[in-house]
Structures are given as structure tokens and as C-alpha cells.
Design an enzyme around this catalytic site. Structure first.
Site, PDB file in Angstrom:
ATOM      1  N   TRP A  36       5.106   6.264  -0.958  1.00  0.00           N
ATOM      2  CA  TRP A  36       5.895   7.606  -1.430  1.00  0.00           C
ATOM      3  C   TRP A  36       5.089   8.117  -2.080  1.00  0.00           C
ATOM      4  O   TRP A  36       4.201   9.460  -2.944  1.00  0.00           O
ATOM      5  CB  TRP A  36       5.730   6.893  -3.232  1.00  0.00           C
ATOM      6  N   THR A  56       1.124  -1.319   0.387  1.00  0.00           N
ATOM      7  CA  THR A  56      -0.034  -0.117   0.133  1.00  0.00           C
ATOM      8  C   THR A  56       1.244   1.573  -0.522  1.00  0.00           C
ATOM      9  O   THR A  56       1.766   1.560   1.086  1.00  0.00           O
ATOM     10  CB  THR A  56      -1.073  -0.161   1.768  1.00  0.00           C
ATOM     11  N   GLU A  57       0.565   2.024  -1.047  1.00  0.00           N
ATOM     12  CA  GLU A  57       1.358   3.508  -1.215  1.00  0.00           C
ATOM     13  C   GLU A  57       3.090   3.490  -1.719  1.00  0.00           C
ATOM     14  O   GLU A  57       3.376   4.754  -0.807  1.00  0.00           O
ATOM     15  CB  GLU A  57       0.900   4.190  -0.235  1.00  0.00           C
ATOM     16  N   LEU A  58       3.494   2.271  -1.462  1.00  0.00           N
ATOM     17  CA  LEU A  58       5.195   1.492  -1.795  1.00  0.00           C
ATOM     18  C   LEU A  58       5.367   1.914   0.047  1.00  0.00           C
ATOM     19  O   LEU A  58       6.775   2.416  -0.224  1.00  0.00           O
ATOM     20  CB  LEU A  58       5.907   2.672  -2.739  1.00  0.00           C
ATOM     21  N   ILE A  59       4.584   1.675   0.882  1.00  0.00           N
ATOM     22  CA  ILE A  59       5.106   1.708   2.287  1.00  0.00           C
ATOM     23  C   ILE A  59       6.068   0.240   2.341  1.00  0.00           C
ATOM     24  O   ILE A  59       5.408  -0.597   2.088  1.00  0.00           O
ATOM     25  CB  ILE A  59       4.049   1.780   3.513  1.00  0.00           C
TER      26      ILE A  59
END
Lengths: 430, 414
Positions: free
Chosen positions: B298, B143-146
Site C-alpha cells: 500500500w 506488513t504494509e499490505l505486502i
């Protein structure tokens, strides 16, 4: 650049936003180096405010020059005029003298009006009072030298118009509230007429919010390009920052605070209706209604009718340390105003570290971000949000901390600078 | 060289309805609004974009290749509200030029709170992708490039993945370029693909910005920027929200025409090609270690977690939500478990962000609430209701320990 300013009594002598705004604005304008001759009507009937007192005030001229007000000179006119019609019978205005005034203000002269001693004739003889006030102002105008006239709210407009006509100087009206805010749809036609005439005669109209600007344009037919918004500020003196600490009674319940005049404009019945809803879901909550007004008795009855009389406390009019105490006890401040041109009390609550829930029908809702907002009529949402604040400590904390810091963005210096710019535009004929 | 690797994130949350303490029902979600938004984005973005991608893939005879990560919650909504979009994604899958990535089914922050839940949601998502597109994902994006080192370690332990996508954050890369393949410090098999945020954001954020010195960017100019990496990079990773096409950048900005011409401009240079993440993993070896002890993402300028965990309300809402995990799962109540999972969608916490609130910035555009406070209040009120439902069910279960229904399989891990 010198302004001939028709203003109002300063706090704590008068409760409400108008006096507070006149005080903060005048002080800041003076500090910016603008010259101001400030004319204020004052109630002359009180035993505390007789001529003797005024003489002593005049005697302290030197002390004040050095302190708060730079570049400001004061003229008083004894007159029973008051900015808020709906609270005209409220005695508190003339009950106590403001303490700083004796210390700090420079009074040039008192202008006595004979009719003032006749007492509470204001509601019946409003037109006459406004007229007599205007006559006195004309007298003062002859001894003052100034570049433009700046009048605060309707009762000073006829005087402002008269001075503008006789002096030929530009005229600015500053709208802190309109008849629609105070009376809803049941406007007093003669007040509306005075307001409208003032706005149309003025070279510029200053309002305290876009909310009020829309009323001026929509309801009074003033050309939008003539109306400018200057938001109010707040005083940031460190000593009153969070209120000094007072001993408080032990507290077992959460406390939700209403503080303001108990009048139609302030929406007290919506506060109580929401209280009723909250109490259906939570039982450890008390609702405090601090203030007074022509709806106080009806609200006491209404609370009883709703069956929440034991959960609603009426304090009547509060002042000084009691105001601080009320804030200090509160877990949430609610301003359910039906129509609020600006709304300075939420900022005061935040200064006291109390989170706020405010009505969307207010000027302050345009600019304050760290506040909960509801439509004043939306009782369910109001109750829902009150309950949320009481239930969720982290919501309370974020609203309180971020809201407290946000208060610092409301500065009278900025308001004064903006007004200076407006003056310059007018005087340069643009 | 270089290769271009496109990855598009495709996601829509289940938005909550305005839920007060006075509600008598348990309908938390605003079905009509979710349907409306889903159909609108389908019309403005998903359908025309899918059509365009299909056209480009056919035109370039397999040389144009792309990848998607479509969240489970969007797949569900597409099945309900815009099945034609799902069909067009299936058509894309059939070209063999499109790769589908794995992520948490609920686009959640579960990695930060519950490993058990995190793994369960990845498995759910893999199954959905397999069922709908016939692919078993080999590449993971969170998720969200976490991302951090622990995530890489966990994904490697789970097995089945060759690569993870992450943000090419400057403070980790330092002088190094995002245009190479890297590896995590604690893994031997996994590879990392890092977003080239400058070129990605040129398309995603700056494309229509007339104050940008490079505006307007055309396909040939963009291709020239790519060509400049020839000889000093393996792969340029263009990662962005799919909604960039037509929804964030409206059609009249020329975004579709830009994309239409981009492949031919890029392929004009004989050294260039397009690769999907798995193909990049197969083609290139890592050049170095990408060491991320502190979590990156990101989002925003900070590239950290502050958009979801930046204030006490967000922390509190997340802690309360994941604190309910075992209570929720012990109910064995399918509806309760699904709703709890829908509440994990990261958007709910993004709505509570106060970071740029005072400036009224970008966060506002994507926010169904007037203020972060309203978002928090609404979420917490729903969560409170869910909690009380759990209590009721658990109390009931205690009373009937030998229920004849208890022989049914638990739905909690589906």
C-alpha cells in the site's frame, strides 16, 4: 545591460572557489547575452607574467571572441592583491600560467601598478594596495560604459564603492566568503570594516548560500531583504567529467582524501583527529592531505603526535593531472570545514566519482543531498561515517552514483539567470 | 449494501539510537525517544481515538464495528510506556464490535526472506492478541499490505485464516472495483479484501489539504460518496494508519469530529452497515480472482516494494539481516534473538529510502535520520555489533559442548 565586474583570476592560476566562481559565472552570463567588462587584479611579479606575455595575450583578441567568452571584455591590473589572506605567502599562485587564458580570453589592456614590482608587501600594506587597486579601477571605469557594478569579495569593495559614487550606478556585492569564515572569531577588524562598508553601500548583496546569508545578516547587520542567495554551479564540460584516467601506483589500502588549503577554515585538525579514531578500528586505511597552507607544518607534527604519521601522507600543493590522480585513488573525500560559504570541492570529488563526507557548517550541505554530513567538531561521527563508507561497499556505491548524477543540478546557467533577474530588479528600481 | 469495513493499522517501531563503531555497550535502541513518541502519540491519537470509538460503538448499539491490527512491538511499548492505552483497547475488545487482525509480531518483511521466521512471528502475534484481547485472529494482513499469490498460498497452508487484506491496486484490478470480495488464483478457501484507496486516502492523506478540490469533506458528503456504491459493490474497505486520527491529521483539522459524525450519516441510509473483515468474509462470496504474481503493497504511488527495497543499501541491509538468521538462532541467546527481531521492523528500511530524497518529500516526516545514508550506517553498525556478539556466543558454546544449562528449552521460537 552591461555589468562592470570586479573579479578575480581564473583557475588554474589561482586555487580556490573565488576564481572558479568568477570564471563559471562570467562565462555563463556572457552566454546569456549580458555584457560584462571584467576587471581582475593579477600578481605582476612572476617572470612568466611580464608585460611581454600580456602583449601577446592582447594580440590574440580575434581567436577568443569566437570561443568561450562571449560578450566579455577583460582588463588586468598588476597588483599583488589576493583573495585569501591566510595563504598570501603561498607561491603557487604565480607559478604557472593558466593554459586556456592565452587561448581564450580577450584582454583589452593591462594596467600596471608600480608598487606591484616591489614584491611581497601585501600583508604589511594591505590598505595601501586596496587603495591603489581602487584608483586603477576608477581609471578603467572612465573608459567603460556600464549599467551597474558587481564586486566579488572584500578587496574589490572599496573600488566598487568608489566607482558607484562617481558613476551614480547601482552597486552589487557578491560574497563568496567572509572574515568569519577565514578567521573564525579572531577577525581582522580592518577587513571586517571593509566588508561591512561594502555590504551596506551595496544596493544588493548576493551570497553563495543561506549559511553565508545568515552571517551577513547576523554579523554584519545587513537588512535580510537586501540579501539574495545564488548558489554556485560547476563546469559540465564532458572532457573533465570524471577526469581522464591516469596510471596509478598499486593500491593496497583504502584511501581517504582531504584536498584544499590547509588552513584553520578548512578544519584539517578535525580530519586528523577523525583519522586517528578510524585507525583505532581499522588498519588498512591511508589518509591523504593534499594542499598547502599556513597550518601544513603544524598538521605534519600533529599527525606524528597522534602516532599516525605513517598513515597520513602530505602531498603539498597539487595541480592538474595530480589532482585527478588524487581523486582517482580516493575511496572517500572529506571536507571538514569549520566554516565554508559554499564548498565546490565536494562537487569536484563527485564529478570524479568519489563519495563525499562534508561538514554541516557549509553552504553546499544545504543543497547536496547525496552526501554524508557531520558537524565539523563531531570527531566520533566523522570517524564513524568514514569507517562506514570504507566498510560498506554498497553505501560507497550509492553515494557515488547518486552523488555523481546530483552534480548536474548545479549549473552556472541557473546562477547567471538568477543574477540577471537580480540586475533587472535593481535597474527597474524595485 | 454497501458495508463499510474499517481497519486501522496501529504501529510504532523501536527506533535505534545513534550507534557508532566506538560504542562499548549493546544498547541499540533509543528507549527515551521511543517512550516519548509512544506517549505523545498516545496522547494525541490512541487515547482520544479509542475513547471516541468506544463512545460510537455504545451510541450505535453495536451497529458501528471496526477492526485493528496492532503490531507486537507497539503492544510491548504500550505495556511499558502507556498501559492506559492498552486498557482502552481491551475495553474496545470487550464490546464484541471490534476485531483484531493477525500480522507479523515485528511488523517485518520476513515473508520476503524467511518463511520460518515469518510463520514464527505470526504465531507470536496471535498469542499476544489472544493473551491481551481474548480473540484468535481469523484474518491476516501482512506488513504494509505486502501481498502476492505466494503469500496467499502460504497463509492457506498455515490454516486458521479466512481472509487476507490487500491493496486494491489499479494495475491488478484494471476496470474492476475494489468494492467486492475476491479470491487468490491458487486457493479455494481464502477470501481477499481490497483497500478502496481513493476513499481511504481521502481521509488519511487529503483530509486537511486545502488545495484539494473536495476540501473540506464532511461526514454527510463522505456518506453520499459511499451511498453512490449502493447496488454496485458489497463493501467499501477503508484501511488506514490509526495515527491518521490526531497525529497525521491534527485535531484542529476536524478529523475527530468527522469520525464522530460519520457512523450516523452512513447509517442514515437503511441499506448501509458496518462490518468487520470476518463478518465480510462470512457475508459475501468472491466475485472473481485477484491474480498477483508480482508483489504489491500500500506504499507510495508505486504500490510496490520500492520504499523498502528500492536501492542497493536497503537490499544489502535486509540481506545481511536475514543472512544472520541461523547464526542468531543457534546462539539460543534470548536477548540476541529478540534484538535481531526488533531490527526486522520494516521502518528501519523505510528510513533508508532514497526515492524521493532529493525532493525532500513525505518520507522525511517520519524519518528520525537526517538522511537515508545515516539510517543505513546506523543500522549496519548495529548489525555488525550483533554479528560479533553471535560469534562470541557461538565460540563459547563450542568450548562448552556439555554445559549443564543446555538442558533448558530453546527460547528461539517463543
Amino acid at each position: 545591460m552591461k555589468a562592470f565586474m570586479l573579479g578575480w583570476e581564473f583557475p588554474p592560476f589561482i586555487s580556490g572557489g573565488l576564481g572558479t566562481a568568477c570564471y563559471g559565472l562570467t562565462k555563463a552570463m556572457g552566454q546569456l547575452g549580458m555584457q560584462i567588462a571584467f576587471v581582475l587584479p593579477k600578481a605582476g611579479i612572476s617572470r612568466y607574467t611580464g608585460p611581454v606575455k600580456l602583449m601577446s595575450a592582447e594580440g590574440s583578441v580575434e581567436i577568443k571572441e569566437a570561443s568561450e567568452f562571449e560578450n566579455v571584455s577583460f582588463h588586468e591590473i598588476i597588483s599583488p592583491l589576493r583573495p585569501y589572506v591566510d595563504s598570501s605567502r603561498h607561491e603557487a599562485y604565480s607559478r604557472q600560467r593558466g593554459s586556456y587564458r592565452e587561448r581564450n580570453a580577450r584582454y583589452i589592456r593591462s594596467w600596471h601598478s608600480k608598487s606591484a614590482e616591489q614584491g611581497e608587501n601585501y600583508p604589511n600594506d594591505m590598505a595601501g594596495q586596496v587603495h591603489r587597486y581602487a584608483t586603477k579601477v576608477m581609471e578603467i571605469a572612465t573608459v567603460e560604459d556600464f549599467d551597474l557594478i558587481h564586486a566579488h569579495d572584500w578587496m574589490t569593495y572599496p573600488a566598487g564603492i568608489a566607482v558607484a559614487k562617481s558613476s551614480g550606478k547601482p552597486f552589487v556585492v557578491h560574497v563568496h566568503s567572509t572574515e568569519f569564515d577565514r578567521s573564525g572569531e579572531h577577525v581582522n577588524q580592518s577587513i571586517y570594516d571593509i566588508e561591512r562598508q561594502g555590504m551596506h553601500s551595496a544596493d544588493r548583496v548576493i551570497t553563495v548560500s543561506n549559511y553565508t546569508r545568515n552571517i551577513i545578516v547576523g554579523r554584519y547587520g545587513v537588512a535580510p531583504e537586501k540579501v539574495e542567495v545564488v548558489y554556485n554551479g560547476v563546469e559540465h564540460d564532458t572532457c573533465s567529467d570524471s577526469g581522464s584516467s591516469h596510471a596509478l601506483p598499486e593500491k593496497t589500502d583504502k584511501i581517504v582524501l582531504f584536498l584544499g588549503r590547509i588552513t584553520m577554515q578548512k578544519g584539517p585538525e578535525y580530519f586528523l583527529a577523525a583519522a586517528k579514531k578510524v585507525l583505532e578500528k581499522m588498519d588498512d586505511v591511508k589518509f591523504i592531505m593534499a594542499g598547502d597552507g599556513d597550518m601544513t607544518h603544524r598538521m605534519v607534527e600533529y599527525a606524528a603526535y597522534l602516532g599516525i604519521g605513517h598513515r597520513v601522507l602530505f602531498t603539498r600543493f597539487l595541480r592538474g593531472a595530480d589532482v585527478d590522480r588524487a581523486y582517482q585513488m580516493a575511496d572517500l573525500y572529506v571536507m571538514p570545514s569549520v566554516s565554508e560559504p559554499f564548498g565546490i570541492t565536494p562537487l569536484e570529488a563527485l564529478k570524479h566519482n568519489v563519495p563525499v563526507l562534508i561538514s554541516k557548517q557549509s553552504g553546499i550541505a544545504e543543497v547536496l543531498t547525496h552526501a554524508l554530513k557531520v558537524d565539523f567538531w563531531d570527531i566520533d561521527q566523522m570517524a564513524n561515517k568514514i569507517a562506514a563508507v570504507l566498510k560498506f561497499p554498497l553505501l560507497r556505491r550509492t553515494l557515488r552514483e547518486d552523488g555523481h548524477s546530483e552534480v548536474y543540478k548545479f549549473r552556472w546557467e541557473d546562477a547567471a539567470a538568477k543574477i540577471k533577474g537580480i540586475y533587472e530588479k535593481i535597474l527597474n528600481g524595485s | 449494501m454497501p458495508s463499510i469495513c474499517f481497519y486501522f493499522q496501529v504501529h510504532q517501531p523501536y527506533r535505534l539510537r545513534n550507534y557508532t563503531i566506538f560504542e562499548l555497550d549493546n544498547d541499540y535502541f533509543d528507549d527515551s525517544k521511543n517512550a516519548e513518541i509512544c506517549r505523545r502519540v498516545a496522547r494525541k491519537c490512541y487515547l482520544p481515538s479509542n475513547l471516541l470509538m468506544l463512545e460510537l460503538i455504545k451510541k450505535h448499539k453495536g451497529k458501528f464495528r471496526i477492526s485493528y491490527s496492532i503490531t507486537g512491538v507497539l503492544l510491548e511499548q504500550l505495556e511499558l510506556y502507556a498501559p492506559e492505552v492498552l486498557a482502552s483497547f481491551q475495553a474496545l475488545a470487550a464490546t464484541n464490535c471490534v476485531e483484531f487482525l493477525a500480522e507479523t509480531y515485528y511488523h517485518s518483511l520476513s515473508f520476503l526472506y524467511s518463511r520460518e521466521e515469518f510463520i514464527a512471528q505470526i504465531r507470536m502475534h496471535e498469542q499476544a492478541i489472544h493473551r491481551l484481547f481474548g480473540q484468535t485472529p481469523r484474518v491476516f494482513r501482512n506488513t504494509e499490505l505486502i501481498y502476492n499469490n505466494d503469500l496467499a498460498f502460504l497463509i492457506e497452508q498455515m490454516g486458521g485464516f479466512d481472509m487476507i487484506l490487500a491493496e486494491g491496486a489499479d494495475h491488478i484490478l484494471g476496470y474492476r472495483s475494489p468494492n467486492f470480495v475476491y479470491r487468490p488464483p491458487n486457493s479455494t478457501k481464502l477470501k481477499l479484501l481490497l483497500k478502496n484507496y481513493r476513499l481511504s486516502d481521502d481521509i488519511a492523506f487529503r483530509f486537511s489539504n486545502r488545495n484539494w478540490s473536495q476540501w473540506p469533506v464532511t461526514a454527510d458528503r463522505f456518506a453520499a460518496w459511499i451511498n453512490a456504491f449502493n447496488g454496485n459493490g458489497f463493501v467499501v474497505n477503508l484501511f488506514m494508519d490509526y495515527e491518521t486520527l490526531g497525529e497525521h491529521q491534527w485535531e484542529d483539522t476536524g478529523i475527530f469530529s468527522f469520525i464522530r459524525h460519520l457512523p450516523s450519516e452512513i447509517l442514515k441510509h437503511p441499506d448501509n452497515d458496518f462490518k468487520t473483515p470476518s463478518e465480510v468474509a462470512a457475508a459475501y462470496e468472491p466475485v472473481g480472482v485477484f491474480d498477483v504474481p508480482h508483489t504489491i503493497s500500500w506504499a507510495d504511488l508505486e504500490r510496490d516494494l520500492s520504499a523498502w527495497r528500492g536501492n542497493p543499501m536497503q537490499e544489502n541491509a535486509l540481506a545481511e539481516l536475514y543472512g544472520l538468521e541461523y547464526k542468531v538462532k543457534n546462539t539460543d541467546d534470548r536477548a540476541i534473538i529478540i534484538e535481531w527481531r526488533k531490527l526486522q521492523v520494516s521502518d528501519h528500511f523505510y528510513y533508508m529510502c532514497t526515492k524521493y530524497f532529493s525532493d525532500g518529500d513525505v518520507h522525511k516526516y517520519f524519518n528520525p535520520y537526517d538522511s537515508p545514508y545515516d539510517g543505513y550506517i546506523n543500522f549496519m553498525t548495529v548489525l555488525d555489533n550483533l554479528n560479533s556478539r553471535c560469534h562470541k556466543v557461538l565460540l563459547q558454546k563450542k568450548r562448552e559442548p556439555f554445559s549443564i544449562l543446555s538442558g533448558e528449552p530453546s527460547p528461539s521460537l517463543m
